[in-house]
Write an enzyme that holds these catalytic residues in place. Structure first.
Site, short mmCIF file in Angstrom:
data_model
loop_
_atom_site.label_atom_id
_atom_site.label_comp_id
_atom_site.label_asym_id
_atom_site.label_seq_id
_atom_site.Cartn_x
_atom_site.Cartn_y
_atom_site.Cartn_z
N HIS A 142 71.09 21.49 -47.50
CA HIS A 142 71.73 22.67 -48.05
C HIS A 142 73.24 22.52 -48.18
O HIS A 142 73.91 23.45 -48.62
CB HIS A 142 71.41 23.84 -47.13
N LYS A 192 68.05 9.88 -43.79
CA LYS A 192 67.24 9.91 -42.57
C LYS A 192 65.97 9.11 -42.76
O LYS A 192 65.53 8.85 -43.89
CB LYS A 192 66.91 11.35 -42.19
N ASP A 245 63.25 21.86 -48.95
CA ASP A 245 62.42 22.18 -47.79
C ASP A 245 62.63 23.59 -47.25
O ASP A 245 61.84 24.07 -46.45
CB ASP A 245 62.57 21.11 -46.68
N THR A 293 65.78 23.32 -32.01
CA THR A 293 66.04 23.37 -33.45
C THR A 293 65.82 22.00 -34.09
O THR A 293 66.19 20.98 -33.52
CB THR A 293 67.50 23.82 -33.65
N GLU A 330 61.36 28.08 -38.71
CA GLU A 330 62.68 28.25 -38.12
C GLU A 330 63.37 29.43 -38.80
O GLU A 330 63.10 29.74 -39.96
CB GLU A 330 63.53 26.99 -38.36
N GLU A 331 64.31 30.03 -38.06
CA GLU A 331 65.06 31.16 -38.60
C GLU A 331 65.93 30.74 -39.79
O GLU A 331 66.36 31.57 -40.57
CB GLU A 331 65.91 31.81 -37.52
N SER A 332 66.20 29.43 -39.89
CA SER A 332 67.11 28.92 -40.91
C SER A 332 66.39 28.70 -42.25
O SER A 332 66.65 27.72 -42.93
CB SER A 332 67.73 27.62 -40.43
C1 VG1 Z 1 70.23 23.48 -39.41
C2 VG1 Z 1 69.27 24.58 -39.03
C3 VG1 Z 1 67.99 23.98 -38.48
C4 VG1 Z 1 67.41 23.01 -39.51
C5 VG1 Z 1 68.45 21.97 -39.89
C6 VG1 Z 1 67.96 21.06 -41.01
O1 VG1 Z 1 70.56 22.72 -38.26
O2 VG1 Z 1 69.83 25.46 -38.10
O3 VG1 Z 1 67.08 25.01 -38.18
O4 VG1 Z 1 66.28 22.37 -38.98
O5 VG1 Z 1 69.63 22.61 -40.35
O6 VG1 Z 1 67.73 21.79 -42.15
P1 VG1 Z 1 71.90 22.96 -37.41
O7 VG1 Z 1 71.88 21.89 -36.35
O8 VG1 Z 1 73.03 22.86 -38.38
O9 VG1 Z 1 71.81 24.35 -36.86
V1 VG1 Z 1 67.79 21.08 -43.68
O10 VG1 Z 1 67.14 22.12 -44.71
O11 VG1 Z 1 68.20 19.59 -43.31
O12 VG1 Z 1 66.75 20.17 -44.05
CO CO Z 2 66.86 21.18 -46.52
#
Ligand code: VG1
Ligand code: CO
Length: 543
Positions: free
Chosen positions: A114, A126, A281, A344, A363-365
């Protein structure tokens, strides 16, 4: 064609975060930077000679160049075949699908999800294993360890491989198969959902709008929603993937997906709206003038799962990340199935799914998914919703309100403070760690602290322990405040404050989340000394 062994020196900053290595494009463009990380992956995964890899990315700036480097390195490192998405494109869930379907050794996904793209934007890489999911902590640690001692890498001296035409070519002794990025994934979706019912819904005048945000899901949504399901042409907006996402921030939330939000809250709003992120995703779900929180969405999908052909027989269990609201726990308990709380990041769900312990995760995200792949899956969530809407023939809002009436409402919000000085963010977390023990039993207005901790997770499958996953302040009525530092940001530190309050009484369910959470927000500011320590009056983003 000959193999070069190039001598190199370690970079100090190649520790993979929540979803792999994410850095600014110019960091990746330094000589040997990408190569070092790729060689560290190859040296850590112990692939047998002749193994097959999947390779693709979200199409952002540097995607194509990185793919050429990785192909030449894979050929020099003894891989037998790489399946690469046409034009270098594969959404994250589609990559997971292809790895599983073709039983490959693993795959490399190029994305910063994102985060914004372009020459000054972010890039990421990754590794996913043969189950199609993000590398486990053990593999990630091995990659990081390698990256600290690397002294050389292998690369084939060869011309670039054409990526735009389907078919197989050779690169040294390795085959490069350029595959249609959409077809395996679309076929999987057709096998899970009731496409006939969704087609009938869409033909009956139910209007939808899907915002691909100029990111990877454009071609997937066009094929599935418009072509296979018959949504009106134009239902998919911003459908062409662009290297800089059209200058936007491909994060599907109320702030960054404002174009869609304006449509869904405007006159003549469609019945259903959705968006997904850079790598496809994540998902955001909207009804007419109505927003569904991701935590509620997970709970709702679980409660209605048997309406979907693939989940007709019920769910083995549900998993949610720790900061995600406990709305799903209530559904799990009503269904009498287990609910797991993980740190997370999607990698923790993989073991549970592989062991058959859970079917749905979230996840909440804005991430939701199931055991059909080993990544969260934006378009899958959209199709799940459409399947439910086709079966229940009610509006999004009615379905959510009925859910709250039955299970109670978990008011939820996340405050993000982006680009903080690292010392300030670390200082705040340390302050909480040093002081949270004394909070137990303390009363703040109507809230009493039941317990505080720094979340630690023991994987029920392999017994591995992940510590320091976020500071939790748990209140006697089930409300929670959580503080956590992001593992995906690329500028300074990002602090996330997660707020949750449970309300059983339906007469309060109409309240705005910010109103319902106002007291908890104050408590969060007070105990963390956030304003003094960060000098921020307001968060960067509220979701
Ligand atoms: C963020 C979100 C987490 C998610 C990660 C990858 O991580 O909080 O819930 O799994 O992004 O999402 P962080 O460590 O910044 O809180 V994404 O759409 O890579 O694929
Ligand atoms: Co993503």
């Amino acid at each position: 064609m000959s193999v070069s062994i190039v001598s190199t020196q370690p970079f100090s900053d190649q520790k993979p975060g929540t979803s792999g290595l994410r850095k600014k494009v110019p960091v990746f463009q330094q000589p040997n930077y990408l190569e070092n990380f790729v060689q560290s992956i190859f040296d850590s995964i112990e692939a047998p000679k002749g193994a097959t890899l999947v390779l693709g990315g979200d199409g952002r700036y540097y995607n194509r160049s990185a793919i050429q480097v990785i192909l030449k390195m894979a050929a020099a490192n003894g891989f037998g075949k790489v399946m690469v998405g046409q034009g270098g494109i594969l959404s994250t869930p589609a990559a997971s699908c292809v790895i599983r379907k073709h039983k490959t050794f693993g795959g490399i996904i190029l994305s910063a999800s994102h985060n914004p793209g372009g020459p000054d934007g972010d890039f990421g890489i990754k590794y996913n294993g043969s189950n199609g999911g993000p590398a486990t902590e053990t593999v990630t640690e091995a990659i990081f360890a390698k990256s600290k001692t690397i002294s050389s890498y292998c690369i084939l001296d060869a011309a670039d491989v054409p990526l735009d035409t389907l078919g197989t070519s050779t690169l040294g002794g390795m085959q490069v198969q350029v595959i249609d990025p959409v077809s395996d994934y679309a076929e999987l979706m057709e096998s899970l959902f009731d496409f006939a019912a969704i087609r009938a819904l869409l033909q009956g005048g139910f209007n939808i709008k899907f915002d691909a945000m100029h990111a990877v899901n454009g071609p997937y949504a066009k094929e599935i929603l418009e072509k296979r399901l018959g949504a009106t042409l134009g239902s998919v907006m911003n459908a062409v993937p662009l290297e800089d996402f059209g200058g936007g921030h491909p994060d599907p939330n109320l702030t960054y997906a404002h174009e869609l939000v304006e449509i869904m809250y405007g006159d003549n709003a469609p019945d259903f709206g959705a968006a997904s992120d850079g790598d496809g995703d994540r998902n955001m779900i909207l009804g007419k003038h109505f927003f569904v929180t991701p935590s509620d969405s997970l709970a709702l999908l679980a409660a209605n799962a048997t309406l979907v052909p693939a989940y007709q027989k019920g769910l083995a269990g549900i998993a949610r990340s720790m900061p995600t609201s406990a709305a799903a726990d209530r559904v799990a308990s009503a269904l009498n199935i287990p609910c797991f709380e993980t740190p997370t990041g999607w990698k923790f769900f993989g073991n549970l799914m592989d062991a058959g312990k859970v079917t749905l995760c979230g996840e909440e995200s804005f991430g939701t998914g199931s055991d059909h792949v080993r990544e969260k899956d934006g378009l899958w969530a959209v199709l799940f919703w459409l399947n439910i809407l086709a079966a229940r023939k009610q509006s999004v809002e009615d379905i959510v309100r009925q859910h709250w009436a039955k299970y109670g409402r978990n008011f939820y919000s996340r405050y993000d403070y982006e680009g903080l000085p690292t010392e300030a963010a670390n200082g705040l977390v340390q302050h909480l760690r040093d002081n949270f023990a004394a909070l137990t039993g303390k009363q703040f207005g109507k809230y009493t602290v039941a317990n505080c901790d720094d979340f630690s997770y023991t994987d029920p499958v392999d017994g591995s322990v992940s510590k320091n996953q976020g500071i939790r302040i748990l209140f006697t009525d089930g409300s929670r405040i959580i503080f956590r530092l992001s593992g995906t940001g690329t500028e300074g530190a990002t602090l996330r404050v997660y707020l949750e309050a449970y309300e059983a009484n339906a007469s309060f369910h109409h309240l705005d989340a910010q109103v319902a959470l106002a007291e908890l927000i104050q408590i969060a500011m007070l105990v963390s000394e956030l304003k003094q320590r960060t000098r921020r009056e307001k968060p960067t983003v509220i979701t």
